[in-house]
Design an enzyme around this catalytic site. Structure first.
Site, short mmCIF file in Angstrom:
data_model
loop_
_atom_site.label_atom_id
_atom_site.label_comp_id
_atom_site.label_asym_id
_atom_site.label_seq_id
_atom_site.Cartn_x
_atom_site.Cartn_y
_atom_site.Cartn_z
N GLU A 161 0.82 -1.22 0.00
CA GLU A 161 0.00 0.00 0.00
C GLU A 161 0.86 1.27 0.00
O GLU A 161 0.55 2.25 -0.67
CB GLU A 161 -0.87 -0.02 1.25
CG GLU A 161 -2.13 0.80 1.14
CD GLU A 161 -3.06 0.49 2.31
OE1 GLU A 161 -3.57 -0.65 2.33
OE2 GLU A 161 -3.23 1.35 3.18
N ASP A 162 1.95 1.27 0.74
CA ASP A 162 2.68 2.52 0.98
C ASP A 162 4.10 2.59 0.43
O ASP A 162 4.77 3.61 0.61
CB ASP A 162 2.74 2.81 2.49
CG ASP A 162 1.37 3.06 3.09
OD1 ASP A 162 0.49 3.54 2.34
OD2 ASP A 162 1.17 2.78 4.27
#
Ligand code: ZN
Length: 184
Positions: free
Chosen positions: A62-63
């Site tokens: 996600e990051d």
């Protein structure tokens, strides 16, 4: 337990998140995934190395630039699938992502539900211990209500973990000047 898998996952996540900070602007990002794995082992008594490794890795796709293929190559298909279950679809708006998480909470596998609840426990702790730099009290209150809804929608998977979440949420409510969840 396969300690090596867990240690490799922590090392991998540390490397991937190395330049990032939490929303308070100070805390190294890696503190959060390590906290999530620790909550699972310490509070939830979770001993499954794949679940703990996936907890350490849960925000890498996600990051950071990490791909699911990379996770699978290093940690196997089981860990990949857990990480995939708790990764937001970045093509959706933040609001739609939140709604999706609530709508699909009851579809999560047991391992993914454990990670989700520990993730929310860590984030709710941060609401009062390391609040996001530019979040108003109202925004923090809204986040808390959403996290509570999310945990309510998950299937019951671990009583100790769930009780701990509600105790932390209660503390956050108090700190944020909100009404208690407890029925008088
Ligand atoms: Zn997280």
């Amino acid at each position: 337990m396969n300690q090596l898998l867990l240690l490799q996952a922590i090392a991998f996540a540390t490397q991937k998140h190395r330049t990032q900070r939490r929303k308070d602007g100070k805390t190294p990002y890696i503190n959060h995934p390590v906290h999530v794995a620790l909550i699972l082992a310490d509070i939830g008594g979770v001993e499954d190395a794949e679940v703990l490794a996936a907890a350490a890795l849960h925000d890498t796709v996600e990051d950071t630039d990490t791909t699911f293929e990379e996770i699978e190559a290093h940690f196997g298909a089981g860990v990949r699938s857990l990480v995939e279950e708790v990764t937001d679809d970045n093509t959706l708006s933040p609001q739609a992502q939140k709604q999706y998480q609530v709508d699909h909470a009851s579809d999560l596998s047991r391992g993914a539900a454990l990670i989700r609840i520990a993730d929310k426990t860590s984030n709710v702790t941060d609401l009062y211990e390391a609040p996001a730099k530019n979040w108003t009290v109202e925004r923090r209150q809204k986040y808390l209500v959403w996290a509570e809804t999310m945990v309510n929608e998950c299937n019951p998977v671990n009583r100790a973990l769930e009780d701990n979440f509600w105790a932390i949420a209660e503390k956050a409510r108090e700190q944020l000047g909100m009404r208690s969840n407890k029925v008088a």
